[in-house]
Design a protein around this motif. Structure first.
Motif, PDB file in Angstrom:
ATOM      1  N   TYR A 136      -5.156   6.008  19.794  1.00  0.00           N
ATOM      2  CA  TYR A 136      -4.852   6.328  18.402  1.00  0.00           C
ATOM      3  C   TYR A 136      -3.764   7.390  18.396  1.00  0.00           C
ATOM      4  CZ  TYR A 136      -9.132   3.812  17.626  1.00  0.00           C
ATOM      5  OH  TYR A 136     -10.089   2.835  17.612  1.00  0.00           O
ATOM      6  N   ILE A 137      -2.718   7.125  17.634  1.00  0.00           N
ATOM      7  CA  ILE A 137      -1.551   7.998  17.608  1.00  0.00           C
ATOM      8  C   ILE A 137      -1.379   8.560  16.205  1.00  0.00           C
ATOM      9  CG2 ILE A 137       0.948   8.080  17.908  1.00  0.00           C
ATOM     10  CD1 ILE A 137       0.612   5.750  19.898  1.00  0.00           C
ATOM     11  N   ALA A 138      -1.172   9.866  16.114  1.00  0.00           N
ATOM     12  CA  ALA A 138      -0.902  10.524  14.829  1.00  0.00           C
ATOM     13  C   ALA A 138       0.499  11.122  14.880  1.00  0.00           C
ATOM     14  CB  ALA A 138      -1.927  11.624  14.563  1.00  0.00           C
ATOM     15  N   GLY A 139       1.116  11.208  13.732  1.00  0.00           N
ATOM     16  CA  GLY A 139       2.448  11.778  13.667  1.00  0.00           C
ATOM     17  C   GLY A 139       3.038  11.584  12.297  1.00  0.00           C
ATOM     18  N   TYR A 140       4.346  11.553  12.243  1.00  0.00           N
ATOM     19  CA  TYR A 140       4.995  11.326  10.957  1.00  0.00           C
ATOM     20  C   TYR A 140       6.295  10.560  11.141  1.00  0.00           C
ATOM     21  CZ  TYR A 140       8.052  15.281  12.076  1.00  0.00           C
ATOM     22  OH  TYR A 140       8.954  16.117  12.682  1.00  0.00           O
ATOM     23  N   SER A 141       6.746   9.996  10.041  1.00  0.00           N
ATOM     24  CA  SER A 141       7.982   9.224  10.012  1.00  0.00           C
ATOM     25  C   SER A 141       8.644   9.434   8.663  1.00  0.00           C
ATOM     26  CB  SER A 141       7.672   7.736  10.211  1.00  0.00           C
ATOM     27  OG  SER A 141       8.835   6.961  10.018  1.00  0.00           O
ATOM     28  N   ASP A 142       9.952   9.599   8.669  1.00  0.00           N
ATOM     29  CA  ASP A 142      10.653   9.643   7.391  1.00  0.00           C
ATOM     30  C   ASP A 142      11.340   8.309   7.107  1.00  0.00           C
ATOM     31  OD1 ASP A 142      12.945   9.655   8.942  1.00  0.00           O
ATOM     32  OD2 ASP A 142      13.664  11.596   8.251  1.00  0.00           O
ATOM     33  N   GLY A 143      10.992   7.308   7.917  1.00  0.00           N
ATOM     34  CA  GLY A 143      11.485   5.948   7.700  1.00  0.00           C
ATOM     35  C   GLY A 143      10.316   5.044   7.365  1.00  0.00           C
ATOM     36  N   ASN A 144      10.557   3.767   7.422  1.00  0.00           N
ATOM     37  CA  ASN A 144       9.532   2.774   7.137  1.00  0.00           C
ATOM     38  C   ASN A 144       9.077   2.218   8.483  1.00  0.00           C
ATOM     39  OD1 ASN A 144       7.905   0.951   5.933  1.00  0.00           O
ATOM     40  ND2 ASN A 144       9.472   0.061   4.618  1.00  0.00           N
ATOM     41  N   LEU A 145       8.103   2.878   9.088  1.00  0.00           N
ATOM     42  CA  LEU A 145       7.768   2.651  10.486  1.00  0.00           C
ATOM     43  C   LEU A 145       7.131   1.295  10.765  1.00  0.00           C
ATOM     44  CD1 LEU A 145       7.754   3.785  13.317  1.00  0.00           C
ATOM     45  CD2 LEU A 145       5.627   4.966  12.777  1.00  0.00           C
ATOM     46  N   PHE A 146       6.146   0.889   9.986  1.00  0.00           N
ATOM     47  CA  PHE A 146       5.394  -0.305  10.350  1.00  0.00           C
ATOM     48  C   PHE A 146       5.637  -1.485   9.417  1.00  0.00           C
ATOM     49  CE2 PHE A 146       3.011   3.118  12.381  1.00  0.00           C
ATOM     50  CZ  PHE A 146       3.065   2.643  13.674  1.00  0.00           C
ATOM     51  N   PHE A 147       6.448  -2.404   9.870  1.00  0.00           N
ATOM     52  CA  PHE A 147       6.570  -3.732   9.283  1.00  0.00           C
ATOM     53  C   PHE A 147       6.946  -3.731   7.807  1.00  0.00           C
ATOM     54  CE2 PHE A 147       3.107  -3.591  12.430  1.00  0.00           C
ATOM     55  CZ  PHE A 147       3.773  -4.209  13.464  1.00  0.00           C
ATOM     56  N   ASP A 148       7.787  -2.834   7.408  1.00  0.00           N
ATOM     57  CA  ASP A 148       8.252  -2.754   6.024  1.00  0.00           C
ATOM     58  C   ASP A 148       7.116  -2.608   5.028  1.00  0.00           C
ATOM     59  OD1 ASP A 148      10.929  -2.915   6.728  1.00  0.00           O
ATOM     60  OD2 ASP A 148      10.830  -5.094   6.822  1.00  0.00           O
ATOM     61  N   TRP A 149       6.012  -2.003   5.423  1.00  0.00           N
ATOM     62  CA  TRP A 149       4.881  -1.764   4.537  1.00  0.00           C
ATOM     63  C   TRP A 149       5.167  -0.559   3.677  1.00  0.00           C
ATOM     64  CZ3 TRP A 149       1.122   2.332   4.627  1.00  0.00           C
ATOM     65  CH2 TRP A 149       0.050   2.118   3.752  1.00  0.00           C
ATOM     66  N   GLU A 150       4.994  -0.699   2.401  1.00  0.00           N
ATOM     67  CA  GLU A 150       5.184   0.400   1.461  1.00  0.00           C
ATOM     68  C   GLU A 150       3.864   0.687   0.770  1.00  0.00           C
ATOM     69  OE1 GLU A 150       7.548   2.479   0.725  1.00  0.00           O
ATOM     70  OE2 GLU A 150       8.995   1.618   2.094  1.00  0.00           O
ATOM     71  N   PRO A 151       3.308   1.889   0.922  1.00  0.00           N
ATOM     72  CA  PRO A 151       2.018   2.189   0.288  1.00  0.00           C
ATOM     73  C   PRO A 151       2.029   1.978  -1.223  1.00  0.00           C
ATOM     74  CG  PRO A 151       2.683   3.945   1.764  1.00  0.00           C
ATOM     75  CD  PRO A 151       3.818   2.983   1.698  1.00  0.00           C
ATOM     76  N   ALA A 152       3.137   2.213  -1.870  1.00  0.00           N
ATOM     77  CA  ALA A 152       3.215   2.056  -3.321  1.00  0.00           C
ATOM     78  C   ALA A 152       3.046   0.592  -3.757  1.00  0.00           C
ATOM     79  CB  ALA A 152       4.531   2.606  -3.849  1.00  0.00           C
ATOM     80  N   ASP A 153       3.326  -0.364  -2.830  1.00  0.00           N
ATOM     81  CA  ASP A 153       3.205  -1.777  -3.173  1.00  0.00           C
ATOM     82  C   ASP A 153       1.757  -2.222  -3.319  1.00  0.00           C
ATOM     83  OD1 ASP A 153       5.924  -1.946  -3.089  1.00  0.00           O
ATOM     84  OD2 ASP A 153       5.999  -2.861  -1.082  1.00  0.00           O
ATOM     85  N   ASN A 154       0.843  -1.525  -2.679  1.00  0.00           N
ATOM     86  CA  ASN A 154      -0.560  -1.921  -2.702  1.00  0.00           C
ATOM     87  C   ASN A 154      -1.433  -0.662  -2.723  1.00  0.00           C
ATOM     88  OD1 ASN A 154      -2.890  -3.331  -2.630  1.00  0.00           O
ATOM     89  ND2 ASN A 154      -2.501  -4.373  -0.709  1.00  0.00           N
ATOM     90  N   PRO A 155      -1.498   0.019  -3.849  1.00  0.00           N
ATOM     91  CA  PRO A 155      -2.185   1.315  -3.882  1.00  0.00           C
ATOM     92  C   PRO A 155      -3.682   1.250  -3.686  1.00  0.00           C
ATOM     93  CG  PRO A 155      -1.494   0.654  -6.081  1.00  0.00           C
ATOM     94  CD  PRO A 155      -0.924  -0.351  -5.117  1.00  0.00           C
ATOM     95  N   THR A 156      -4.309   0.069  -3.770  1.00  0.00           N
ATOM     96  CA  THR A 156      -5.758  -0.005  -3.603  1.00  0.00           C
ATOM     97  C   THR A 156      -6.169  -0.184  -2.152  1.00  0.00           C
ATOM     98  OG1 THR A 156      -5.751  -2.377  -4.002  1.00  0.00           O
ATOM     99  CG2 THR A 156      -6.097  -0.947  -5.919  1.00  0.00           C
ATOM    100  N   ASP A 157      -5.217  -0.460  -1.253  1.00  0.00           N
ATOM    101  CA  ASP A 157      -5.545  -0.579   0.151  1.00  0.00           C
ATOM    102  C   ASP A 157      -5.953   0.767   0.723  1.00  0.00           C
ATOM    103  OD1 ASP A 157      -5.543  -3.100   1.082  1.00  0.00           O
ATOM    104  OD2 ASP A 157      -3.565  -3.043   2.012  1.00  0.00           O
ATOM    105  N   PRO A 158      -7.010   0.815   1.528  1.00  0.00           N
ATOM    106  CA  PRO A 158      -7.398   2.103   2.134  1.00  0.00           C
ATOM    107  C   PRO A 158      -6.402   2.543   3.186  1.00  0.00           C
ATOM    108  CG  PRO A 158      -8.871   0.325   2.859  1.00  0.00           C
ATOM    109  CD  PRO A 158      -7.905  -0.243   1.871  1.00  0.00           C
TER     110      PRO A 158
END
Length: 151
Positions: free
Chosen positions: A129-151
């Motif tokens: 398990y890796i923790a960190g940060y990104s100021d880009g779109n790191l994983f597969f063009d996923w945008e949290p704002a597109d699906n706000p109900t996803d955990p």
């Protein structure tokens, strides 16, 4: 553990070996009496900065301890098509023991800067398990704002 393992960064000749480019990283093993045993290099033409290290015994087939070094690189440390001059995260895995043995490495990043700040390993199944940060779109063009109900 069979010794003391440290991650270091350098920009000058160390152990008669010049750096590959900018800053390079090393994993160094000492005995419990602080006698140097071996060192493994991680370096490219860019900056390769180890920011942490952990020893773990995952669920690998042989059940041996391993040393995981993590950090950032600005070049193609483990990815031939990496976006140069931006920070990508990397993880390197080394076998513990009396001899240096690099096992594998991974590099991942977005179009922005990506950094690993911590890792943890599940001792039952060996998952990393890796923790960190990104100021880009790191994983597969996923945008949290597109699906706000996803955990």
């Amino acid at each position: 553990s069979d010794g003391i393992y440290v991650a270091v960064c350098r920009e000058d000749i160390m152990m008669a070996i010049p750096p590959e480019g900018g800053y390079d990283s090393m994993v160094v093993k000492f005995s419990h009496d602080l006698v140097w045993e071996w060192a493994g290099m991680m370096g490219t033409e860019g900056h390769d900065l180890a920011t942490g290290i952990t020893i773990y015994r995952g669920a690998a087939d042989d059940g041996e301890e391993r040393v995981m070094v993590f950090g950032t690189t600005t070049w193609d440390l483990y990815a031939a098509n990496a976006r140069r001059n931006r920070k990508d995260a990397f993880v390197s895995i080394w076998k513990t023991g009396p001899y240096r043995y690099f096992e594998r490495g991974a590099q991942f990043g977005s179009a922005g800067d990506d950094e690993v700040t911590a890792v943890a390993v599940d001792s039952v199944d060996g998952s990393v398990y890796i923790a960190g940060y990104s100021d880009g779109n790191l994983f597969f063009d996923w945008e949290p704002a597109d699906n706000p109900t996803d955990p």
